[in-house]
Design a protein around this motif. Structure first.
Motif, PDB file in Angstrom:
ATOM      1  N   THR A  97      12.308   8.813  30.528  1.00 27.00           N
ATOM      2  CA  THR A  97      12.308   9.574  31.771  1.00 27.00           C
ATOM      3  C   THR A  97      13.652  10.311  31.591  1.00 27.00           C
ATOM      4  OG1 THR A  97      13.485   7.686  32.619  1.00 27.00           O
ATOM      5  CG2 THR A  97      11.134   8.072  33.233  1.00 27.00           C
ATOM      6  N   SER A  98      13.562  11.592  32.310  1.00 27.17           N
ATOM      7  CA  SER A  98      14.744  12.683  32.462  1.00 27.17           C
ATOM      8  C   SER A  98      15.476  12.697  33.681  1.00 27.17           C
ATOM      9  CB  SER A  98      14.379  13.973  31.864  1.00 27.17           C
ATOM     10  OG  SER A  98      13.616  14.550  33.172  1.00 27.17           O
ATOM     11  N   LEU A  99      16.725  13.071  33.389  1.00 30.42           N
ATOM     12  CA  LEU A  99      17.762  13.065  34.849  1.00 30.42           C
ATOM     13  C   LEU A  99      17.182  14.475  35.375  1.00 30.42           C
ATOM     14  CD1 LEU A  99      19.895  12.651  36.354  1.00 30.42           C
ATOM     15  CD2 LEU A  99      21.403  13.756  34.847  1.00 30.42           C
ATOM     16  N   ARG A 100      16.892  15.533  34.463  1.00 28.72           N
ATOM     17  CA  ARG A 100      16.376  16.835  34.876  1.00 28.72           C
ATOM     18  C   ARG A 100      15.080  16.794  35.981  1.00 28.72           C
ATOM     19  NH1 ARG A 100      12.498  20.289  33.178  1.00 28.72           N
ATOM     20  NH2 ARG A 100      11.862  18.878  31.464  1.00 28.72           N
ATOM     21  N   THR A 143      25.684  21.267  32.513  1.00 34.86           N
ATOM     22  CA  THR A 143      24.273  21.100  33.315  1.00 34.86           C
ATOM     23  C   THR A 143      24.020  19.650  33.507  1.00 34.86           C
ATOM     24  OG1 THR A 143      23.512  23.274  32.777  1.00 34.86           O
ATOM     25  CG2 THR A 143      22.102  21.499  33.689  1.00 34.86           C
ATOM     26  N   TYR A 144      24.048  18.975  32.698  1.00 34.69           N
ATOM     27  CA  TYR A 144      23.909  17.366  32.856  1.00 34.69           C
ATOM     28  C   TYR A 144      24.785  16.822  33.643  1.00 34.69           C
ATOM     29  CZ  TYR A 144      22.659  12.457  31.569  1.00 34.69           C
ATOM     30  OH  TYR A 144      22.350  11.201  31.719  1.00 34.69           O
ATOM     31  N   GLN A 145      26.183  17.232  33.568  1.00 29.35           N
ATOM     32  CA  GLN A 145      27.256  16.643  34.211  1.00 29.35           C
ATOM     33  C   GLN A 145      26.896  16.683  35.859  1.00 29.35           C
ATOM     34  OE1 GLN A 145      31.083  16.922  32.719  1.00 29.35           O
ATOM     35  NE2 GLN A 145      30.260  18.051  31.111  1.00 29.35           N
ATOM     36  N   GLU A 146      26.451  18.302  36.121  1.00 33.38           N
ATOM     37  CA  GLU A 146      26.245  18.698  37.571  1.00 33.38           C
ATOM     38  C   GLU A 146      25.282  17.904  38.050  1.00 33.38           C
ATOM     39  OE1 GLU A 146      25.621  22.868  37.256  1.00 33.38           O
ATOM     40  OE2 GLU A 146      27.776  23.050  36.515  1.00 33.38           O
ATOM     41  N   GLU A 183      18.749  10.299  26.223  1.00 30.58           N
ATOM     42  CA  GLU A 183      17.932  10.795  25.085  1.00 30.58           C
ATOM     43  C   GLU A 183      16.752  11.918  25.574  1.00 30.58           C
ATOM     44  OE1 GLU A 183      18.941   6.375  24.619  1.00 30.58           O
ATOM     45  OE2 GLU A 183      18.189   7.576  25.939  1.00 30.58           O
ATOM     46  N   ALA A 184      16.173  11.624  26.931  1.00 34.07           N
ATOM     47  CA  ALA A 184      15.224  12.454  27.244  1.00 34.07           C
ATOM     48  C   ALA A 184      15.840  14.077  27.692  1.00 34.07           C
ATOM     49  CB  ALA A 184      14.460  12.059  28.390  1.00 34.07           C
ATOM     50  N   ASP A 185      17.142  13.908  27.733  1.00 31.66           N
ATOM     51  CA  ASP A 185      17.795  15.060  28.061  1.00 31.66           C
ATOM     52  C   ASP A 185      19.023  15.539  27.024  1.00 31.66           C
ATOM     53  OD1 ASP A 185      17.713  15.558  31.309  1.00 31.66           O
ATOM     54  OD2 ASP A 185      17.729  13.578  31.001  1.00 31.66           O
ATOM     55  N   LYS A 186      18.375  15.374  25.736  1.00 36.43           N
ATOM     56  CA  LYS A 186      19.314  15.702  24.673  1.00 36.43           C
ATOM     57  C   LYS A 186      19.650  16.958  24.394  1.00 36.43           C
ATOM     58  CE  LYS A 186      15.661  15.625  21.151  1.00 36.43           C
ATOM     59  NZ  LYS A 186      15.269  15.155  19.967  1.00 36.43           N
ATOM     60  N   LEU A 246      27.928  12.692  28.885  1.00 40.44           N
ATOM     61  CA  LEU A 246      28.248  11.225  29.210  1.00 40.44           C
ATOM     62  C   LEU A 246      29.814  10.822  28.924  1.00 40.44           C
ATOM     63  CD1 LEU A 246      25.061   9.799  27.669  1.00 40.44           C
ATOM     64  CD2 LEU A 246      25.477   9.866  30.033  1.00 40.44           C
ATOM     65  N   GLN A 247      30.330  11.188  27.826  1.00 39.07           N
ATOM     66  CA  GLN A 247      31.644  11.034  27.753  1.00 39.07           C
ATOM     67  C   GLN A 247      32.585  11.673  28.769  1.00 39.07           C
ATOM     68  OE1 GLN A 247      32.239  12.399  23.439  1.00 39.07           O
ATOM     69  NE2 GLN A 247      30.873  10.657  22.668  1.00 39.07           N
ATOM     70  N   ALA A 248      32.249  12.832  29.071  1.00 38.69           N
ATOM     71  CA  ALA A 248      32.967  13.491  29.914  1.00 38.69           C
ATOM     72  C   ALA A 248      32.986  12.963  31.201  1.00 38.69           C
ATOM     73  CB  ALA A 248      32.454  15.073  30.003  1.00 38.69           C
ATOM     74  N   ILE A 249      31.811  12.374  31.659  1.00 36.90           N
ATOM     75  CA  ILE A 249      31.689  11.681  33.045  1.00 36.90           C
ATOM     76  C   ILE A 249      32.371  10.555  32.925  1.00 36.90           C
ATOM     77  CG2 ILE A 249      29.953  10.640  34.571  1.00 36.90           C
ATOM     78  CD1 ILE A 249      27.879  12.892  33.500  1.00 36.90           C
TER      79      ILE A 249
END
Length: 279
Positions: free
Chosen positions: A128-131, A190-193, A181-184, A231-234
């Motif tokens: 499953t994805s965050l997006r 964008t992922y962080q937001e 993994e699903a949002d690689k 992920l590291q930034a978050i």
């Protein structure tokens, strides 16, 4: 095959005894620290229970779990033990043959506070994805929300209502997140937001504005640099966020799913991060 049946039978007996004499039969109100566990397959867990010792397979004292991965669920609160996970194509019941970071996490938390009772609410689903799947959409408009987000909020509601019915007190102490993994291919920013939007909505759902959030790092197979950077930034941005590194871990497949020893290690690291944030 015969040995496997004996192990499954022995483990089932442990669960039955714990359930009979543990949580469901209690006539007294208890106070629980609740931790929320969410994400995709490595949170759901693909560590093999068969690689654990008999002692490691036993239900943990002072720890319960409410697992829900629709249409499957634990059917209420159960004593925490390995096996609350649904690997691909698995059609059986619980305990299943796999587990996630919850075992190492609970063991470490209980070692730090042996007299505290903990309750894990786990809602995770592989692939499953965050997006899309974890997209919180618009508040009050389920049709705009991802299926996993809707299911997770429903799981939290069902689990906490169950505790209230049994007159137990509880406090939500943190959110553990292992996904990516699903949002690689997502842009790190964008992922962080998207993740911060998800966390803000979960905080509102549970009514905890300062909820500690610990994110786990996906395994480095050379193709996940973008999401690993996110992920590291978050996780390293400071409280209320914490980070769990995957350094030193191994996978049983070609670079995606952590093996049993690594799941235990990650669980320990999740606990260490949570305890640092709580201090």
């Amino acid at each position: 095959m015969k040995t496997y049946r004996v192990v499954r039978l022995t483990f089932a007996c442990y669960l039955l005894i714990a359930w009979t004499w543990g949580f469901s039969g209690s006539a007294w109100a208890d106070s629980y620290d609740i931790y929320l566990l969410a994400g995709q397959s490595n949170m759901d867990g693909r560590g093999q229970v068969s690689e654990l010792t008999l002692s490691q397979r036993r239900p943990l004292s002072n720890a319960i779990i409410y697992y829900r991965n629709p249409p499957r669920s634990s059917d209420g609160w159960k004593p925490l033990a390995p096996g609350f996970s649904i690997p691909p194509k698995y059609k059986g019941g619980f305990p299943s043959p796999t587990f996630g970071p919850e075992i190492g996490f609970a063991n470490a938390i209980l070692q730090a506070a042996p007299h505290q009772k903990i309750a894990l609410i786990k809602g995770s689903k592989g692939g499953t994805s965050l997006r899309v799947d974890w997209n919180p959409g618009e508040s009050g408009k389920p049709e705009t929300q991802g299926e996993c987000y809707r299911n997770f909020c429903e799981t939290i509601r069902l689990a906490t209502e169950d505790l209230k019915r049994q007159n137990h007190d509880f406090h939500i102490q943190g959110l553990l997140w292992h996904q990516g993994e699903a949002d690689k291919n997502s842009n790190p920013e964008t992922y962080q937001e998207r993740f911060h939007v998800l966390v803000d909505r979960i905080k509102k759902e549970v009514g905890v504005d300062d909820l500690p959030v610990v994110v786990g790092e996906v395994f480095d197979n050379g193709k996940r640099d973008k999401v690993r950077t996110a992920l590291q930034a978050i996780g390293n941005s400071g409280p209320p966020f914490g980070f769990v590194s995957s350094q030193g871990t191994k996978t049983w497949d070609e670079g995606t799913h952590f093996d049993a020893a690594s799941q235990l290690l990650l669980g320990q690291r999740y606990a260490d991060a949570v305890l640092r944030l709580k201090k």
